[in-house]
Design an enzyme around this catalytic site. Structure first.
Site, PDB file in Angstrom:
ATOM      1  N   GLU A  89      -5.522 -67.530  36.298  1.00  0.00           N
ATOM      2  CA  GLU A  89      -4.792 -68.283  37.311  1.00  0.00           C
ATOM      3  C   GLU A  89      -4.286 -67.414  38.458  1.00  0.00           C
ATOM      4  OE1 GLU A  89      -4.531 -71.400  37.606  1.00  0.00           O
ATOM      5  OE2 GLU A  89      -5.004 -72.222  35.637  1.00  0.00           O
ATOM      6  N   GLU A 120      -9.232 -60.540  14.493  1.00  0.00           N
ATOM      7  CA  GLU A 120      -7.866 -60.073  14.696  1.00  0.00           C
ATOM      8  C   GLU A 120      -7.525 -58.867  13.816  1.00  0.00           C
ATOM      9  OE1 GLU A 120      -4.735 -62.319  11.889  1.00  0.00           O
ATOM     10  OE2 GLU A 120      -5.390 -63.503  13.597  1.00  0.00           O
TER      11      GLU A 120
END
Length: 301
Positions: A89, A120
């Site tokens: 963004e 992870e």
């Protein structure tokens, strides 16, 4: 799963079960929604004690930008996706180069839409991913992990520190492992989730709030706004073209024709158009003045 890991998870508030919610599968959907909404209202209050750490981190990020450094978000699962979202963004909102704010997610781009088993836990992959980015001392790495113990994230923060980069950790447990590795620890303790262990809920909301603040405040400090106006917005669609016009007109009070001319001369750059109108300069001179002022429109006008 080892006994040690089970014992460790039992100590984390993000893994705890709220006994007052044990009947949510027996009550009406509306009552469940009310309870969930009540829990969500507690998230901003949990962020509040972390504001000094958030402000410090934002200033460090702004300082890194001034030195030509980058902000690199690192996370796995939901935190990784939130980092990529916030990074994506920045160019349309603040006119930044896409390389200035980067989101790295364990497992790579496919992990944005699909769970990648074991990603992870891969500490070596974290080191490789930072190496692939060419991480440098002028960069800032923000590790994001709800538990604060995600191996991929902790390893990334540790590796960034080894490379003399500035490090920040965003977690949702007190005294998090990632926070202990970082220069700045932002541990937002939101408490047990509506669904025990589902950290895409309150923890995810808290992380989104923190990331919003880190980039927004760093961009404000980097002269990417004029007051609360996004004067470095990139007019890449009809809505943003209209917004750019409104921004120039609201700041300058100029007539429609003058705004249109200034935006045309400035190739749609809001800051440059405002400077053209308020200083009477050419587009080239306006750009030079803005560059000399470190991008500060307020300083120029």
């Amino acid at each position: 799963m080892t006994t040690d890991l089970r014992d460790e998870l039992r100590t984390l508030t993000t893994e705890a079960a709220d006994a007052s919610l044990s009947d949510i599968d027996t009550i009406s959907t509306l009552d469940a929604a009310r309870r969930m909404n009540a829990l969500d209202r507690s998230v901003p209050l949990a962020v509040e004690p972390c504001l000094p750490a958030i402000a410090r981190a934002a200033d460090l990020i702004a300082d890194a930008f001034a030195r030509g450094g980058r902000l690199v978000y690192v996370g796995a699962g939901t935190p990784g996706r939130l980092g990529v979202l916030d990074a994506s963004e920045c160019p349309p909102t603040f006119g930044t180069d896409p390389s200035q704010v980067v989101g790295v997610i364990a497992g790579g781009p496919v992990a944005l839409t699909t769970a990648v088993e074991g990603a992870e836990d891969d500490e070596d992959a974290a080191v490789r991913d930072l190496d692939d980015l060419g991480l440098a001392p002028e960069d800032v790495v923000v590790g994001i992990s709800a538990s604060g113990r995600t191996p991929y994230v902790v390893a990334a923060v540790r590796e960034a520190r080894r490379r003399s980069a500035t490090t920040v950790a965003v977690a949702c447990n007190a005294d998090s492992a990632a926070g202990r590795e970082a220069d700045v620890a932002i541990d937002v303790v939101v408490g047990p989730e509506f669904i025990a262990g589902s950290t895409r809920l309150k923890a995810g909301t808290a992380q989104k709030l923190v990331l919003n603040m880190l980039t927004t405040l760093a961009m404000v400090r980097s002269n990417k706004t004029f007051g609360n106006r996004m004067v470095d917005v990139r007019a890449t669609n009809d809505k943003l073209v209209a917004r750019a016009f409104s921004l120039v007109q609201d700041i300058t009070g100029a007539a429609d024709a003058d705004v249109s001319t200034a935006l045309s001369e400035s190739d749609g750059e809001v800051k440059t158009a405002v400077a053209i109108i308020l200083t009477g300069s050419s587009a080239e001179d306006a750009r030079t003045r803005l560059s000399d002022a470190g991008g500060s429109l307020r300083a120029v006008i």
